[in-house]
Scaffold this motif. Sequence first.
Motif, PDB file in Angstrom:
ATOM      1  N   GLY A  84       8.550  -8.669   5.877  1.00  0.00           N
ATOM      2  CA  GLY A  84       7.725  -9.831   6.176  1.00  0.00           C
ATOM      3  C   GLY A  84       6.257  -9.518   6.361  1.00  0.00           C
ATOM      4  N   ASP A  85       5.910  -8.226   6.516  1.00  0.00           N
ATOM      5  CA  ASP A  85       4.499  -7.844   6.653  1.00  0.00           C
ATOM      6  C   ASP A  85       3.767  -8.030   5.320  1.00  0.00           C
ATOM      7  OD1 ASP A  85       4.963  -7.155   9.258  1.00  0.00           O
ATOM      8  OD2 ASP A  85       4.831  -4.985   8.949  1.00  0.00           O
ATOM      9  N   ARG A  86       2.489  -8.379   5.414  1.00  0.00           N
ATOM     10  CA  ARG A  86       1.651  -8.543   4.213  1.00  0.00           C
ATOM     11  C   ARG A  86       0.783  -7.299   4.051  1.00  0.00           C
ATOM     12  NH1 ARG A  86      -3.158 -12.133   2.648  1.00  0.00           N
ATOM     13  NH2 ARG A  86      -3.631 -12.090   4.875  1.00  0.00           N
ATOM     14  N   VAL A  87       0.869  -6.675   2.901  1.00  0.00           N
ATOM     15  CA  VAL A  87       0.158  -5.424   2.668  1.00  0.00           C
ATOM     16  C   VAL A  87      -0.562  -5.465   1.325  1.00  0.00           C
ATOM     17  CG1 VAL A  87       1.772  -4.051   4.056  1.00  0.00           C
ATOM     18  CG2 VAL A  87       2.171  -4.322   1.590  1.00  0.00           C
ATOM     19  N   ALA A  88      -1.552  -4.601   1.192  1.00  0.00           N
ATOM     20  CA  ALA A  88      -2.236  -4.369  -0.079  1.00  0.00           C
ATOM     21  C   ALA A  88      -2.243  -2.873  -0.321  1.00  0.00           C
ATOM     22  CB  ALA A  88      -3.667  -4.905  -0.042  1.00  0.00           C
ATOM     23  N   GLY A  89      -2.259  -2.493  -1.594  1.00  0.00           N
ATOM     24  CA  GLY A  89      -2.282  -1.073  -1.907  1.00  0.00           C
ATOM     25  C   GLY A  89      -1.988  -0.825  -3.363  1.00  0.00           C
ATOM     26  N   TRP A  90      -1.416   0.355  -3.615  1.00  0.00           N
ATOM     27  CA  TRP A  90      -1.204   0.820  -4.978  1.00  0.00           C
ATOM     28  C   TRP A  90       0.275   0.799  -5.333  1.00  0.00           C
ATOM     29  CZ3 TRP A  90      -4.582   3.027  -1.523  1.00  0.00           C
ATOM     30  CH2 TRP A  90      -5.931   3.050  -1.913  1.00  0.00           C
ATOM     31  N   ALA A  91       0.582   0.346  -6.549  1.00  0.00           N
ATOM     32  CA  ALA A  91       1.947   0.421  -7.051  1.00  0.00           C
ATOM     33  C   ALA A  91       2.294   1.882  -7.316  1.00  0.00           C
ATOM     34  CB  ALA A  91       2.085  -0.396  -8.332  1.00  0.00           C
ATOM     35  N   VAL A  92       3.561   2.214  -7.142  1.00  0.00           N
ATOM     36  CA  VAL A  92       4.011   3.578  -7.386  1.00  0.00           C
ATOM     37  C   VAL A  92       5.253   3.538  -8.267  1.00  0.00           C
ATOM     38  CG1 VAL A  92       5.451   3.657  -5.291  1.00  0.00           C
ATOM     39  CG2 VAL A  92       4.607   5.783  -6.294  1.00  0.00           C
ATOM     40  N   GLY A  93       5.364   4.497  -9.179  1.00  0.00           N
ATOM     41  CA  GLY A  93       6.537   4.579 -10.029  1.00  0.00           C
ATOM     42  C   GLY A  93       6.554   3.512 -11.110  1.00  0.00           C
ATOM     43  N   ARG A  94       7.727   3.258 -11.625  1.00  0.00           N
ATOM     44  CA  ARG A  94       7.896   2.250 -12.662  1.00  0.00           C
ATOM     45  C   ARG A  94       8.873   1.194 -12.158  1.00  0.00           C
ATOM     46  NH1 ARG A  94       9.242   4.925 -18.292  1.00  0.00           N
ATOM     47  NH2 ARG A  94       8.466   2.905 -19.026  1.00  0.00           N
ATOM     48  N   PRO A  95       8.634  -0.085 -12.354  1.00  0.00           N
ATOM     49  CA  PRO A  95       7.498  -0.656 -13.079  1.00  0.00           C
ATOM     50  C   PRO A  95       6.224  -0.653 -12.232  1.00  0.00           C
ATOM     51  CG  PRO A  95       8.825  -2.405 -12.157  1.00  0.00           C
ATOM     52  CD  PRO A  95       9.539  -1.118 -11.830  1.00  0.00           C
ATOM     53  N   GLY A  96       5.091  -0.999 -12.895  1.00  0.00           N
ATOM     54  CA  GLY A  96       3.832  -1.164 -12.193  1.00  0.00           C
ATOM     55  C   GLY A  96       3.752  -2.510 -11.518  1.00  0.00           C
TER      56      GLY A  96
END
Length: 302
Positions: A84-96
Amino acid sequence: MRAATFAEFGGPEVLTLAEIPEPIAGAGQIRVEVRAIGVNRFDGKVRSGSMESMFSTPLPAVLGLELTGVVDQVGEGVTDVAIGDRVAGWAVGRPGAYAERALMATYAAVPDGLGDDVAAAVPVATEAARRALDAVGVTRGSTVVIHGASGGVGALAVQQAVARGAAVVATASARHHDRLRTFGALPISYDAGWADRAATLAPSGIDAVVDTAGRGLLPESVRLVGSPDRVVTIADPDADALGVEFSSAADNRADLLAEDLAAVARGDLEVTVAQVLPLAEAAEAHRILDGGHAGGKVVLRP
């Protein structure tokens, strides 16, 4: 789940919407329901195949480096967020990130009051801008030319350089010059003669060039500063042939991302979202960025 995928290299038209399996969060990872996706010119270079000489992309692939989302699955060992937390950041692995769900391993909480679209435009641009400025030693008293200064990374590089006490000559289309002046830059157009105009604005000399545009400006940039060691690009695959550093090894740090998100929420850094499109229009988002005149970040929403 739906994702924007491509099975061959080519123009924006190779991006199509498809159903793919949902990813599962592994140890140290979280899975999020994606709310917004930052689209980067780098994505288009991967899609076109022009980055294959630097690193290989197995096909079919789902692009996307950065996103905002709501945590819906927590992997083993993760204790700093909850469902339920809202976060921003970088995708990791596949898929993007170009999907309805994505995995993350480096992220930060989105401050209250900061919208999903703006938050999704922060991770890549602030990190890349900081890294590029550091690569050529931009500090107080430096004079730096920043190419592509109206774009997502370029505009933040201008703001960060000015905050460091540097003088900034910023190349961009004329329609963006007023905005760049508000950041404290001296804007010029990047058509023929740009180097002469930059030199006129900096009679004591140009110390460094940061290229975020990838528009073939490197040869003249090297001539302007006198050495490829004083030029860095995050966008031009011809860098190696000119002896210029192509900076791509991102240093994705959650602590710095949290500081950047807080700075944007306070208004200390300005992030411009130029256009928001649905995920089904990923190809159109790439057409806009390939044209080089977005005037800010393009964001996709699933």
